[in-house]
Design an enzyme around this catalytic site. Structure first.
Site, PDB file in Angstrom:
ATOM      1  N   SER A  36       0.831  -1.219   0.000  1.00  0.00           N
ATOM      2  CA  SER A  36       0.000   0.000   0.000  1.00  0.00           C
ATOM      3  C   SER A  36       0.859   1.259   0.000  1.00  0.00           C
ATOM      4  CB  SER A  36      -0.909   0.008   1.238  1.00  0.00           C
ATOM      5  OG  SER A  36      -1.760  -1.110   1.218  1.00  0.00           O
ATOM      6  N   GLU A  91      -4.431  -3.154  -6.874  1.00  0.00           N
ATOM      7  CA  GLU A  91      -4.636  -1.793  -7.396  1.00  0.00           C
ATOM      8  C   GLU A  91      -5.208  -0.886  -6.296  1.00  0.00           C
ATOM      9  OE1 GLU A  91      -4.486  -0.971 -10.889  1.00  0.00           O
ATOM     10  OE2 GLU A  91      -4.118  -2.971 -11.692  1.00  0.00           O
TER      11      GLU A  91
HETATM   12  C1  LIG Z   1      -3.368 -11.379  -7.790  1.00  0.00           C
HETATM   13  C2  LIG Z   1      -2.604 -10.104  -7.578  1.00  0.00           C
HETATM   14  C3  LIG Z   1      -2.042  -9.445  -8.674  1.00  0.00           C
HETATM   15  C4  LIG Z   1      -1.299  -8.269  -8.494  1.00  0.00           C
HETATM   16  N1  LIG Z   1      -0.696  -7.652  -9.579  1.00  0.00           N
HETATM   17  C5  LIG Z   1       0.152  -6.618  -9.377  1.00  0.00           C
HETATM   18  C6  LIG Z   1       0.905  -6.060 -10.474  1.00  0.00           C
HETATM   19  O1  LIG Z   1       0.743  -6.459 -11.638  1.00  0.00           O
HETATM   20  N2  LIG Z   1       1.816  -5.076 -10.201  1.00  0.00           N
HETATM   21  C7  LIG Z   1       2.016  -4.601  -8.942  1.00  0.00           C
HETATM   22  O2  LIG Z   1       2.868  -3.721  -8.779  1.00  0.00           O
HETATM   23  N3  LIG Z   1       1.306  -5.090  -7.876  1.00  0.00           N
HETATM   24  C8  LIG Z   1       0.388  -6.086  -8.060  1.00  0.00           C
HETATM   25  N4  LIG Z   1      -0.324  -6.609  -7.002  1.00  0.00           N
HETATM   26  C9  LIG Z   1      -0.051  -6.108  -5.644  1.00  0.00           C
HETATM   27  C10 LIG Z   1      -1.200  -5.304  -5.055  1.00  0.00           C
HETATM   28  O3  LIG Z   1      -1.358  -4.076  -5.696  1.00  0.00           O
HETATM   29  C11 LIG Z   1      -0.940  -5.201  -3.536  1.00  0.00           C
HETATM   30  O4  LIG Z   1      -1.196  -6.491  -2.993  1.00  0.00           O
HETATM   31  C12 LIG Z   1      -1.792  -4.152  -2.862  1.00  0.00           C
HETATM   32  O5  LIG Z   1      -1.379  -2.860  -3.236  1.00  0.00           O
HETATM   33  C13 LIG Z   1      -1.758  -4.261  -1.335  1.00  0.00           C
HETATM   34  O6  LIG Z   1      -0.444  -4.401  -0.874  1.00  0.00           O
HETATM   35  P1  LIG Z   1      -0.069  -5.579   0.161  1.00  0.00           P
HETATM   36  O7  LIG Z   1      -0.618  -6.843  -0.385  1.00  0.00           O
HETATM   37  O8  LIG Z   1       1.388  -5.491   0.413  1.00  0.00           O
HETATM   38  O9  LIG Z   1      -0.883  -5.252   1.455  1.00  0.00           O
HETATM   39  P2  LIG Z   1      -0.446  -4.271   2.652  1.00  0.00           P
HETATM   40  O10 LIG Z   1      -0.097  -2.932   2.101  1.00  0.00           O
HETATM   41  O11 LIG Z   1       0.550  -4.971   3.504  1.00  0.00           O
HETATM   42  O12 LIG Z   1      -1.816  -4.148   3.432  1.00  0.00           O
HETATM   43  C14 LIG Z   1      -2.296  -5.161   4.329  1.00  0.00           C
HETATM   44  C15 LIG Z   1      -3.581  -4.650   4.983  1.00  0.00           C
HETATM   45  O13 LIG Z   1      -3.281  -3.440   5.698  1.00  0.00           O
HETATM   46  C16 LIG Z   1      -4.132  -2.399   5.240  1.00  0.00           C
HETATM   47  N5  LIG Z   1      -3.401  -1.129   5.261  1.00  0.00           N
HETATM   48  C17 LIG Z   1      -2.210  -0.840   4.686  1.00  0.00           C
HETATM   49  N6  LIG Z   1      -1.882   0.434   4.892  1.00  0.00           N
HETATM   50  C18 LIG Z   1      -2.904   0.972   5.610  1.00  0.00           C
HETATM   51  C19 LIG Z   1      -3.167   2.285   6.124  1.00  0.00           C
HETATM   52  N7  LIG Z   1      -2.315   3.290   5.915  1.00  0.00           N
HETATM   53  N8  LIG Z   1      -4.301   2.468   6.824  1.00  0.00           N
HETATM   54  C20 LIG Z   1      -5.176   1.456   7.024  1.00  0.00           C
HETATM   55  N9  LIG Z   1      -4.995   0.219   6.563  1.00  0.00           N
HETATM   56  C21 LIG Z   1      -3.868  -0.021   5.852  1.00  0.00           C
HETATM   57  C22 LIG Z   1      -4.558  -2.778   3.840  1.00  0.00           C
HETATM   58  O14 LIG Z   1      -5.795  -2.163   3.489  1.00  0.00           O
HETATM   59  C23 LIG Z   1      -4.651  -4.287   3.952  1.00  0.00           C
HETATM   60  O15 LIG Z   1      -5.914  -4.626   4.459  1.00  0.00           O
HETATM   61  C24 LIG Z   1      -1.137  -7.748  -7.190  1.00  0.00           C
HETATM   62  C25 LIG Z   1      -1.742  -8.401  -6.088  1.00  0.00           C
HETATM   63  C26 LIG Z   1      -2.488  -9.545  -6.285  1.00  0.00           C
HETATM   64  C27 LIG Z   1      -3.133 -10.217  -5.105  1.00  0.00           C
END
Ligand SMILES: Cc1cc2nc3c(=O)[nH]c(=O)nc-3n(C[C@H](O)[C@H](O)[C@H](O)COP(=O)(O)OP(=O)(O)OC[C@H]3O[C@@H](n4cnc5c(N)ncnc54)[C@H](O)[C@@H]3O)c2cc1C
Length: 390
Positions: free
Chosen positions: A143, A369
């Site tokens: 994120s 996204e």
């Molecule tokens: C199938 C799949 C395909 C993808 N494809 C791509 C791609 O092509 N390119 C790419 O770059 N990325 C890609 N992603 C990555 C995706 O964009 C990230 O998984 C997403 O941005 C969330 O990041 P994270 O999984 O690290 O979760 P984290 O950021 O670790 O978040 C975990 C939880 O904490 C919450 N959280 C985080 N920060 C805060 C905050 N400040 N306040 C409150 N809550 C918060 C989130 O809402 C979530 O519930 C893909 C992901 C999946 C699952």
């Protein structure tokens, strides 16, 4: 022969041009013919149906809003949305492939690339001859991509790239990657990295229970030499990847309507055919409630997507408005999948019907996204002027 009937309760079709309807019809027919019959099998095998890529290029599913000069079809943003809707009616993985190719690979090259880069890559991306991916997310930065660690160091006539990206759609099958990395001043830069360069590996991510008919993997850079002409010259900073994500999120707001429509249409049909207590289950008030609420939510989401599309065509859609539509419509689709699955009783958990697959897919779409929660905080920021996410 597909029996699908698209819900259009508020006659939104009357707001669409003939060109928009023709494009939607072509993709709808193609999905019925080429995606629907085999997608359950690919999802079960956890495999992306690669043979569809060239066909998607021929259909105009890649870069529909990119000018014809660069291989696109020069269509508008509502047409792009309608194409995403039809693809996701087939499967979120198919739509994801086209979203990445269009909004996260072709768009940055078109918006931020040199003329040479545009001519070299865009026509081949549009035709599906080459596949792209978008590397922003890292193992420790999802994120919060602004804290990324992937970096480039200027070595005179090339940059040395080191770091790792995770959760990257198309990574293992990509011919090129749009990679975002920090330079020595800590400024985020975008670059085009080609498959086969020394030091680049793209291991696949296994064990996904969602978006199974989509390739997801890592990008690992171990002293990769990036020629200077591969840097995207016309963008610096986080707004580069965020602008691309705005376009992709806009497409998702439309795309998930397709998944919701497919679930709804399946449940309506089933409710008329399944007899319990001597009546079709659609005759019972509790089942009608589910169907009526689903149609209400689909109609509201259609209106949101359409209005956002008109704003986008006028270049007035803000990132906050796009966040609101992405968040609302994905949540809408996921809830409809959950409710429509219940209308089918036990049959709803099988792959004889598409609902469970859509439901599992949407668990990725609600996270990628920008997560459901983070999009809400973007709206909260716009209301209060205070960013609660940092
Ligand atoms: C199938 C799949 C395909 C993808 N494809 C791509 C791609 O092509 N390119 C790419 O770059 N990325 C890609 N992603 C990555 C995706 O964009 C990230 O998984 C997403 O941005 C969330 O990041 P994270 O999984 O690290 O979760 P984290 O950021 O670790 O978040 C975990 C939880 O904490 C919450 N959280 C985080 N920060 C805060 C905050 N400040 N306040 C409150 N809550 C918060 C989130 O809402 C979530 O519930 C893909 C992901 C999946 C699952």
């Amino acid at each position: 022969m597909s029996q699908f009937i698209a819900p259009d309760y508020y006659a939104l079709d009357e707001l669409l041009s003939d060109e928009q309807k023709i494009a939607r019809g072509a993709v709808r027919d193609w999905v019925n013919r080429e995606v629907k019959p085999s997608i359950e099998e690919y999802s079960e095998k956890s495999e992306f149906p690669k043979h569809l890529i060239k066909q998607m290029g021929e259909l105009g599913a890649f870069g529909p809003f990119i000018p014809e000069k660069y291989g696109g079809t020069g269509m508008d943003y509502i047409t792009y949305g309608l194409i995403m809707q039809e693809l996701e009616r087939g499967d979120s993985g198919i739509r994801s492939m086209a979203s990445v190719q269009t909004s996260l690979v072709m768009l940055p090259i078109y918006e931020y690339g040199s003329e040479e880069q545009k001519e070299k890559y865009l026509p081949r991306l549009a035709s599906g001859e080459i596949i792209g991916c978008f590397g922003l997310t890292e193992p420790n930065h999802g994120s919060d991509p602004g804290s990324m660690l992937t970096k480039i160091v200027d070595k005179g006539n090339y940059y040395l790239l080191n770091g790792a990206k995770m959760w990257i759609t198309n990574s293992t099958i990509a011919d090129i990657s749009i990679v975002w990395a920090k330079d020595e001043q800590g400024i985020i830069r975008g670059m085009i990295v080609e498959k086969g360069w020394e030091g680049l590996t793209a291991p696949e991510t296994h064990g996904k229970l969602s978006l199974r008919a989509s390739v997801t993997g890592e990008l690992v850079f171990d002293n990769v030499k990036v020629p200077k002409e591969n840097l995207l010259p016309n963008i610096k900073g986080l707004k580069g990847p965020l602008n691309c994500l705005s376009s992709a999120r806009y497409g998702i707001a439309w795309g998930v309507l397709g998944a919701a429509m497919d679930c709804y249409d399946t449940a309506v049909r089933y409710s008329q055919e399944r007899i319990q207590f001597g009546k079709p289950i659609g005759a019972f008030q509790l089942q009608q409630k589910k169907l009526a609420e689903a149609l209400t939510e689909i109609t509201k989401a259609q209106l949101l997507a359409w209005r956002l599309g008109t704003l986008r065509i006028e270049d007035k859609a803000t990132p906050g408005q796009i966040s609101m539509a992405k968040r609302n419509n994905v949540f809408m689709a996921l809830n409809i999948a959950r409710e429509m699955r219940q209308v089918l009783g036990a049959m709803g958990i099988t792959n004889d019907f598409p609902i469970m697959r859509h439901m599992m897919n949407l668990e990725s779409v609600i996270t990628y996204e920008g997560t459901h929660d983070v999009h809400l905080l973007i709206t909260g920021h716009e209301i209060t002027g205070i960013p609660a996410y940092k």
